[in-house]
Design a protein around this motif. Sequence first.
Motif, PDB file in Angstrom:
ATOM      1  N   TYR A 163      48.170  36.222  50.631  1.00 39.56           N
ATOM      2  CA  TYR A 163      47.173  35.860  49.534  1.00 39.56           C
ATOM      3  C   TYR A 163      48.040  36.059  48.190  1.00 39.56           C
ATOM      4  CZ  TYR A 163      43.139  35.823  52.812  1.00 39.56           C
ATOM      5  OH  TYR A 163      42.196  35.749  53.815  1.00 39.56           O
ATOM      6  N   THR A 164      47.441  35.156  47.344  1.00 40.23           N
ATOM      7  CA  THR A 164      47.911  35.232  45.605  1.00 40.23           C
ATOM      8  C   THR A 164      47.306  36.643  45.178  1.00 40.23           C
ATOM      9  OG1 THR A 164      46.170  34.080  44.775  1.00 40.23           O
ATOM     10  CG2 THR A 164      48.380  32.888  45.535  1.00 40.23           C
ATOM     11  N   TYR A 165      47.562  37.240  44.155  1.00 39.62           N
ATOM     12  CA  TYR A 165      47.172  38.158  43.376  1.00 39.62           C
ATOM     13  C   TYR A 165      45.626  38.106  43.232  1.00 39.62           C
ATOM     14  CZ  TYR A 165      51.686  40.513  42.650  1.00 39.62           C
ATOM     15  OH  TYR A 165      52.974  41.196  42.863  1.00 39.62           O
ATOM     16  N   ARG A 166      45.394  36.876  42.614  1.00 40.22           N
ATOM     17  CA  ARG A 166      44.113  36.499  42.280  1.00 40.22           C
ATOM     18  C   ARG A 166      43.177  36.499  43.560  1.00 40.22           C
ATOM     19  NH1 ARG A 166      43.733  31.550  37.998  1.00 40.22           N
ATOM     20  NH2 ARG A 166      45.197  33.087  36.942  1.00 40.22           N
ATOM     21  N   LYS A 167      43.759  35.758  44.354  1.00 41.61           N
ATOM     22  CA  LYS A 167      42.631  35.747  45.654  1.00 41.61           C
ATOM     23  C   LYS A 167      42.736  37.093  46.126  1.00 41.61           C
ATOM     24  CE  LYS A 167      42.918  32.245  48.366  1.00 41.61           C
ATOM     25  NZ  LYS A 167      43.229  31.245  49.332  1.00 41.61           N
ATOM     26  N   LEU A 168      43.538  38.336  46.224  1.00 40.43           N
ATOM     27  CA  LEU A 168      43.382  39.375  46.491  1.00 40.43           C
ATOM     28  C   LEU A 168      42.440  39.969  45.495  1.00 40.43           C
ATOM     29  CD1 LEU A 168      46.931  40.556  47.370  1.00 40.43           C
ATOM     30  CD2 LEU A 168      45.290  40.378  49.097  1.00 40.43           C
ATOM     31  N   PHE A 169      42.330  39.847  44.367  1.00 42.21           N
ATOM     32  CA  PHE A 169      41.577  40.248  43.196  1.00 42.21           C
ATOM     33  C   PHE A 169      40.147  40.122  43.954  1.00 42.21           C
ATOM     34  CE2 PHE A 169      38.702  39.485  39.715  1.00 42.21           C
ATOM     35  CZ  PHE A 169      38.759  40.240  38.911  1.00 42.21           C
ATOM     36  N   TRP A 170      39.928  38.773  44.026  1.00 37.25           N
ATOM     37  CA  TRP A 170      38.549  38.702  44.758  1.00 37.25           C
ATOM     38  C   TRP A 170      38.089  39.209  45.820  1.00 37.25           C
ATOM     39  CZ3 TRP A 170      34.716  36.686  41.801  1.00 37.25           C
ATOM     40  CH2 TRP A 170      35.144  36.091  40.535  1.00 37.25           C
ATOM     41  N   VAL A 171      38.946  38.988  46.966  1.00 37.95           N
ATOM     42  CA  VAL A 171      38.705  39.610  48.281  1.00 37.95           C
ATOM     43  C   VAL A 171      38.274  41.259  48.082  1.00 37.95           C
ATOM     44  CG1 VAL A 171      39.604  39.970  50.514  1.00 37.95           C
ATOM     45  CG2 VAL A 171      40.094  37.908  49.441  1.00 37.95           C
ATOM     46  N   THR A 172      39.133  42.161  47.427  1.00 34.49           N
ATOM     47  CA  THR A 172      38.815  43.234  47.400  1.00 34.49           C
ATOM     48  C   THR A 172      37.426  43.554  46.422  1.00 34.49           C
ATOM     49  OG1 THR A 172      40.269  43.404  45.452  1.00 34.49           O
ATOM     50  CG2 THR A 172      41.372  44.091  47.450  1.00 34.49           C
TER      51      THR A 172
END
Length: 463
Positions: free
Chosen positions: A135-144
């Motif tokens: 995942y990109t940083y932004r997608k990891l931001f949303w997932v976490t």
Amino acid sequence: MLKILVSLLLISVAAFASGGGGEAHANPDLTMTWVGISCLFIFLIGYYFVAAEEKYEIDKAKPALLIGTLMFILVSLYYSMNGLNMDAVHNEASHLILEIAGIFFFLFVAMTYIESLIHMNVFDKLKYNLVSKGYTYRKLFWVTGFLAFFISPIADNLTTALILSTVLITIEKTKKEFLVPGAINIVVAANAGGAWSPFGDITTLMAWTAGKGVFTDFLFLFPAAIGGYLVTAIILSKFVPNEVPDFDVSTEKVPVMAEGAKTVMGLGVFTIFCAVIGHQVLHLPAMWGMMFGLALLKVYSYGLNKKYGKGHFNIFHSMAKIENNTLMFFFGILAAVGALYFIGWLGLAAHVYHPEVLGPTVANIGVGFLSAIVDNVPVMSAILKANPEMGLDQWMLVTLTAGVGGSLISFGSAAGVGVMGKLHGIYTFGSHMKYAWTIFLGYVASVAIWYLQYEVIGFYHAG
């Protein structure tokens, strides 16, 4: 000096509720006696050391436990010296112990289950699954963030924040453009998620066990909680890089969950079910169902050890890893607030809740800001002790604001303090305040959604 002034504000603002219509304080007013003044001074000094635990490197449980026990000893001494009814002190202390025990044992069981799942590599598996997706940083931001929001109602906001902040530091160790917004996102999500569950935060647990709402009443806070979180998260996500982190998953060992881990997860869910049904249907304390769930876990651990050997899973090792300092802190601070109530300090500013002054809505919104500066546990404890005459709508509002308000400042909640420790030197008071305006907008959105539900839709009952 600032901390002392803040603590004075705690007493005067969190206690204002007592004039609303609860039962009159049957015991003599001791506020202007030597014991009343001494206990207030002890509370302020003790709370200063609680708030400044990092500065003095002293665990907050130590001053909290000291002031909580000492204040009641002084009150009992005063009663004895002046020939007052000693049964009143005994009955008050006994009643307070029952209140604290309900919260204490509930948390004890919840922490045992969490430590058991950690031992069985459940959270290590979750962490690996996240970082190996590319995942990109932004997608990891949303997932976490979403994981924090939906895990904290079941576990608790502190544990959830610690686990997911570990995921952040595993993904990236230096990139502050990702780590700081990501850490704030987890703290806000964990606190918001805990606000709509009776056991997602200490404040909601206290309100639920005090009978201020049934289990489903707290679930109705979901729109306000997630709405406020999304406002903050959407704005914060714009500051997060939209690129893939440089993480070589091939060098990482794939964690494997221990045998029986899925069953332990199922027992954890069933334990929560027992607590809810026991409290709402059988009218038992919520901790009774939790203790029954702990008994089931012990029986299951016996079966696992018989099948896989004694070293496979030892529940007593999980119990030994529980953060006892957290439990001792809650005991001490709740005892201290109980002593202030018994002395009479929680009736000083009763008029603030009256409609002609601030009224319950404005006062309860202010509780959120107070929770951020001080701590939501003593604030909620003081309000529950004062027991204002409020409808269900207002009790849900103060539960919401006390829960999500702690996100406004980095050390305003247990989740924030925990993440500051995990991301030491990266997630700090200063870095948090840089984005505090986004959290404030989310706080406003949460209150606005609550207002819409109550005033426009009529979602809550009044009275």
